[in-house]
Design a protein around this motif. Structure first.
Motif, PDB file in Angstrom:
ATOM      1  N   LYS A  37       0.825  -1.192   0.000  1.00 18.26           N
ATOM      2  CA  LYS A  37       0.000   0.000   0.000  1.00 18.26           C
ATOM      3  C   LYS A  37       0.869   1.256   0.000  1.00 18.26           C
ATOM      4  CE  LYS A  37      -0.552   0.307   5.053  1.00 18.26           C
ATOM      5  NZ  LYS A  37      -1.529   0.378   6.162  1.00 18.26           N
ATOM      6  N   TYR A  38       0.259   2.342  -0.446  1.00 22.61           N
ATOM      7  CA  TYR A  38       0.951   3.629  -0.504  1.00 22.61           C
ATOM      8  C   TYR A  38       1.375   4.077   0.895  1.00 22.61           C
ATOM      9  CZ  TYR A  38       1.147   8.719  -0.340  1.00 22.61           C
ATOM     10  OH  TYR A  38       1.509  10.004  -0.074  1.00 22.61           O
ATOM     11  N   SER A  39       2.617   4.568   0.998  1.00 29.50           N
ATOM     12  CA  SER A  39       3.120   5.059   2.273  1.00 29.50           C
ATOM     13  C   SER A  39       3.325   6.570   2.242  1.00 29.50           C
ATOM     14  CB  SER A  39       4.438   4.362   2.629  1.00 29.50           C
ATOM     15  OG  SER A  39       4.994   4.925   3.792  1.00 29.50           O
ATOM     16  N   GLU A  40       4.234   7.048   1.359  1.00 31.25           N
ATOM     17  CA  GLU A  40       4.497   8.477   1.313  1.00 31.25           C
ATOM     18  C   GLU A  40       5.160   8.874   0.001  1.00 31.25           C
ATOM     19  OE1 GLU A  40       7.697  10.078   3.687  1.00 31.25           O
ATOM     20  OE2 GLU A  40       8.472   8.066   4.078  1.00 31.25           O
ATOM     21  N   ILE A  41       5.028  10.161  -0.334  1.00 32.00           N
ATOM     22  CA  ILE A  41       5.713  10.719  -1.481  1.00 32.00           C
ATOM     23  C   ILE A  41       7.154  11.020  -1.089  1.00 32.00           C
ATOM     24  CG2 ILE A  41       5.839  12.646  -3.101  1.00 32.00           C
ATOM     25  CD1 ILE A  41       3.500  10.860  -3.616  1.00 32.00           C
ATOM     26  N   ILE A  42       8.094  10.531  -1.891  1.00 32.17           N
ATOM     27  CA  ILE A  42       9.510  10.771  -1.617  1.00 32.17           C
ATOM     28  C   ILE A  42      10.026  11.948  -2.439  1.00 32.17           C
ATOM     29  CG2 ILE A  42      11.835   9.781  -1.703  1.00 32.17           C
ATOM     30  CD1 ILE A  42      10.472   7.013  -1.676  1.00 32.17           C
ATOM     31  N   PHE A  43       9.583  12.022  -3.687  1.00 35.90           N
ATOM     32  CA  PHE A  43      10.096  13.032  -4.611  1.00 35.90           C
ATOM     33  C   PHE A  43       8.987  13.490  -5.531  1.00 35.90           C
ATOM     34  CE2 PHE A  43      12.011  14.513  -8.530  1.00 35.90           C
ATOM     35  CZ  PHE A  43      13.109  15.239  -8.109  1.00 35.90           C
ATOM     36  N   ASP A  44       8.929  14.795  -5.790  1.00 37.39           N
ATOM     37  CA  ASP A  44       7.954  15.373  -6.717  1.00 37.39           C
ATOM     38  C   ASP A  44       8.700  16.363  -7.606  1.00 37.39           C
ATOM     39  OD1 ASP A  44       5.980  16.853  -8.031  1.00 37.39           O
ATOM     40  OD2 ASP A  44       4.647  16.901  -6.305  1.00 37.39           O
ATOM     41  N   SER A  45       8.699  16.117  -8.914  1.00 32.99           N
ATOM     42  CA  SER A  45       9.466  16.959  -9.837  1.00 32.99           C
ATOM     43  C   SER A  45       8.952  18.390  -9.895  1.00 32.99           C
ATOM     44  CB  SER A  45       9.443  16.352 -11.240  1.00 32.99           C
ATOM     45  OG  SER A  45       8.128  16.344 -11.780  1.00 32.99           O
ATOM     46  N   ASP A  46       7.707  18.626  -9.467  1.00 32.80           N
ATOM     47  CA  ASP A  46       7.166  19.981  -9.431  1.00 32.80           C
ATOM     48  C   ASP A  46       7.705  20.777  -8.247  1.00 32.80           C
ATOM     49  OD1 ASP A  46       5.714  19.537 -11.696  1.00 32.80           O
ATOM     50  OD2 ASP A  46       3.746  19.490 -10.722  1.00 32.80           O
ATOM     51  N   ILE A  47       8.238  20.079  -7.269  1.00 34.44           N
ATOM     52  CA  ILE A  47       8.662  20.735  -6.026  1.00 34.44           C
ATOM     53  C   ILE A  47      10.165  20.595  -5.788  1.00 34.44           C
ATOM     54  CG2 ILE A  47       8.384  20.763  -3.511  1.00 34.44           C
ATOM     55  CD1 ILE A  47       5.563  19.606  -3.960  1.00 34.44           C
ATOM     56  N   ASP A  48      10.681  19.398  -5.990  1.00 38.44           N
ATOM     57  CA  ASP A  48      12.063  19.092  -5.612  1.00 38.44           C
ATOM     58  C   ASP A  48      13.063  19.416  -6.723  1.00 38.44           C
ATOM     59  OD1 ASP A  48      11.544  17.932  -2.975  1.00 38.44           O
ATOM     60  OD2 ASP A  48      10.512  16.352  -4.091  1.00 38.44           O
ATOM     61  N   ASP A  49      14.298  19.653  -6.324  1.00 39.05           N
ATOM     62  CA  ASP A  49      15.389  19.989  -7.238  1.00 39.05           C
ATOM     63  C   ASP A  49      15.891  18.739  -7.955  1.00 39.05           C
ATOM     64  OD1 ASP A  49      17.706  20.826  -8.506  1.00 39.05           O
ATOM     65  OD2 ASP A  49      18.465  21.955  -6.794  1.00 39.05           O
ATOM     66  N   TRP A  50      15.959  18.788  -9.299  1.00 38.17           N
ATOM     67  CA  TRP A  50      16.542  17.675 -10.050  1.00 38.17           C
ATOM     68  C   TRP A  50      17.475  18.166 -11.155  1.00 38.17           C
ATOM     69  CZ3 TRP A  50      13.673  16.080 -14.838  1.00 38.17           C
ATOM     70  CH2 TRP A  50      12.512  16.833 -15.057  1.00 38.17           C
ATOM     71  N   ASP A  51      18.179  19.280 -10.861  1.00 38.76           N
ATOM     72  CA  ASP A  51      19.191  19.797 -11.765  1.00 38.76           C
ATOM     73  C   ASP A  51      20.522  19.066 -11.553  1.00 38.76           C
ATOM     74  OD1 ASP A  51      17.618  21.698 -13.020  1.00 38.76           O
ATOM     75  OD2 ASP A  51      18.089  23.262 -11.550  1.00 38.76           O
ATOM     76  N   VAL A  52      21.412  19.195 -12.543  1.00 40.04           N
ATOM     77  CA  VAL A  52      22.759  18.646 -12.419  1.00 40.04           C
ATOM     78  C   VAL A  52      23.451  19.294 -11.214  1.00 40.04           C
ATOM     79  CG1 VAL A  52      25.026  18.436 -13.522  1.00 40.04           C
ATOM     80  CG2 VAL A  52      22.948  18.206 -14.898  1.00 40.04           C
ATOM     81  N   ASP A  53      24.162  18.498 -10.443  1.00 30.50           N
ATOM     82  CA  ASP A  53      24.938  18.902  -9.265  1.00 30.50           C
ATOM     83  C   ASP A  53      24.093  19.180  -8.027  1.00 30.50           C
ATOM     84  OD1 ASP A  53      27.464  18.709 -10.488  1.00 30.50           O
ATOM     85  OD2 ASP A  53      27.290  20.743 -11.296  1.00 30.50           O
ATOM     86  N   THR A  54      22.846  19.597  -8.199  1.00 23.24           N
ATOM     87  CA  THR A  54      22.034  19.954  -7.026  1.00 23.24           C
ATOM     88  C   THR A  54      20.819  19.055  -6.836  1.00 23.24           C
ATOM     89  OG1 THR A  54      20.820  21.604  -8.336  1.00 23.24           O
ATOM     90  CG2 THR A  54      22.742  22.377  -7.096  1.00 23.24           C
ATOM     91  N   SER A  55      20.656  18.042  -7.694  1.00 21.78           N
ATOM     92  CA  SER A  55      19.507  17.141  -7.578  1.00 21.78           C
ATOM     93  C   SER A  55      19.470  16.476  -6.212  1.00 21.78           C
ATOM     94  CB  SER A  55      19.572  16.060  -8.666  1.00 21.78           C
ATOM     95  OG  SER A  55      18.550  15.096  -8.478  1.00 21.78           O
ATOM     96  N   VAL A  56      18.273  16.422  -5.629  1.00 23.22           N
ATOM     97  CA  VAL A  56      18.117  15.818  -4.305  1.00 23.22           C
ATOM     98  C   VAL A  56      17.550  14.400  -4.390  1.00 23.22           C
ATOM     99  CG1 VAL A  56      17.789  18.067  -3.218  1.00 23.22           C
ATOM    100  CG2 VAL A  56      15.785  16.772  -4.004  1.00 23.22           C
ATOM    101  N   LEU A  57      17.346  13.893  -5.608  1.00 18.67           N
ATOM    102  CA  LEU A  57      16.717  12.581  -5.752  1.00 18.67           C
ATOM    103  C   LEU A  57      17.504  11.484  -5.042  1.00 18.67           C
ATOM    104  CD1 LEU A  57      14.491  10.800  -6.957  1.00 18.67           C
ATOM    105  CD2 LEU A  57      15.916  10.553  -9.002  1.00 18.67           C
ATOM    106  N   ASN A  58      18.815  11.446  -5.244  1.00 20.74           N
ATOM    107  CA  ASN A  58      19.627  10.401  -4.622  1.00 20.74           C
ATOM    108  C   ASN A  58      19.506  10.416  -3.100  1.00 20.74           C
ATOM    109  OD1 ASN A  58      20.490  10.695  -7.329  1.00 20.74           O
ATOM    110  ND2 ASN A  58      22.443   9.729  -6.853  1.00 20.74           N
ATOM    111  N   ASP A  59      19.560  11.608  -2.529  1.00 21.37           N
ATOM    112  CA  ASP A  59      19.464  11.729  -1.071  1.00 21.37           C
ATOM    113  C   ASP A  59      18.083  11.305  -0.576  1.00 21.37           C
ATOM    114  OD1 ASP A  59      22.048  12.651  -0.866  1.00 21.37           O
ATOM    115  OD2 ASP A  59      21.470  14.761  -0.950  1.00 21.37           O
ATOM    116  N   LYS A  60      17.054  11.642  -1.320  1.00 22.64           N
ATOM    117  CA  LYS A  60      15.701  11.309  -0.897  1.00 22.64           C
ATOM    118  C   LYS A  60      15.419   9.811  -1.005  1.00 22.64           C
ATOM    119  CE  LYS A  60      13.272  15.694  -1.472  1.00 22.64           C
ATOM    120  NZ  LYS A  60      12.517  15.654  -0.213  1.00 22.64           N
TER     121      LYS A  60
END
Length: 206
Positions: A37-60
């Motif tokens: 079942k669904y637990s939580e949103i980890i990453f949202d491209s409308d909100i979170d940073d996904w640029d080169v060098d500053t992307s937070v996806l890996n950390d999230k």
């Protein structure tokens, strides 16, 4: 008893209401496929940073497992992928193994007969999460060669207008002979994508 069941259904719908790119029926199908079942949103491209060098996806993502990615493109296709193994620390030279990985289509502009699931053929090339300084963000599947695209490739946000762009070419997942099953083309433009964590559910594993 029926009243209590209705309250639970309403509560689950309200829990998902704010997720603007996933409808309730789609959520139900994803939970059925993953048996979680669904637990939580980890990453949202409308909100979170996904640029080169500053992307937070890996950390999230960290060492999370049972993660669903849902992608909506500018042509109103909705598709994505699921991995049960944890992401952990990645090298941009190695793919992650996951025998339970699968791709899926939720909306296909009439190309497919409803929502469909596509299991992994080669679990040793299930996915790869690139380093934050790479212009690529994620590769799903591979043919073992330096190809233009794999089953799903996503470039970082500030590289979206660069070649070769986001793409989808069948490689490591089983599509039962369906061509361009996910987005109807070899390339796609992202409207939004989210990553959400799923969790165990006694109800869904029975």
């Amino acid at each position: 008893e029926k009243f209590e069941d209705d309250k639970r259904i309403i509560a689950r719908k309200e829990c998902f209401y704010w997720m603007k790119n996933i409808e309730y029926e789609e959520k139900e199908q994803l939970e059925e496929w993953t048996r979680k079942k669904y637990s939580e949103i980890i990453f949202d491209s409308d909100i979170d940073d996904w640029d080169v060098d500053t992307s937070v996806l890996n950390d999230k993502l960290g060492k999370r497992s049972n993660v669903l990615f849902v992608i909506e493109d500018t042509e109103n296709n909705k598709f994505g992928y699921y991995f049960s193994s944890n992401y952990g620390l990645q090298s941009d030279k190695y793919y992650k193994t996951d025998k339970n990985a699968f791709l899926f289509s939720l909306k296909s502009n009439g190309r497919l007969k409803g929502m469909m699931k596509f299991p992994v053929k080669d679990p040793n090339e299930a996915f790869m999460l690139y380093d934050s300084n790479n212009h690529w963000m994620i590769s799903i599947g591979s043919d073992g060669k330096k190809s233009r695209h794999d089953d799903i490739n996503i470039m970082k946000k500030d590289c979206q207008d660069k070649e070769p762009g986001n793409g989808s070419i069948p490689r490591s997942y089983e599509y039962d002979g369906i061509e361009n099953a996910l987005c109807g083309n070899d390339t796609f433009e992202i409207k939004q994508f989210i990553a959400m964590e799923m969790e165990e559910s006694e109800e869904l594993t029975q």
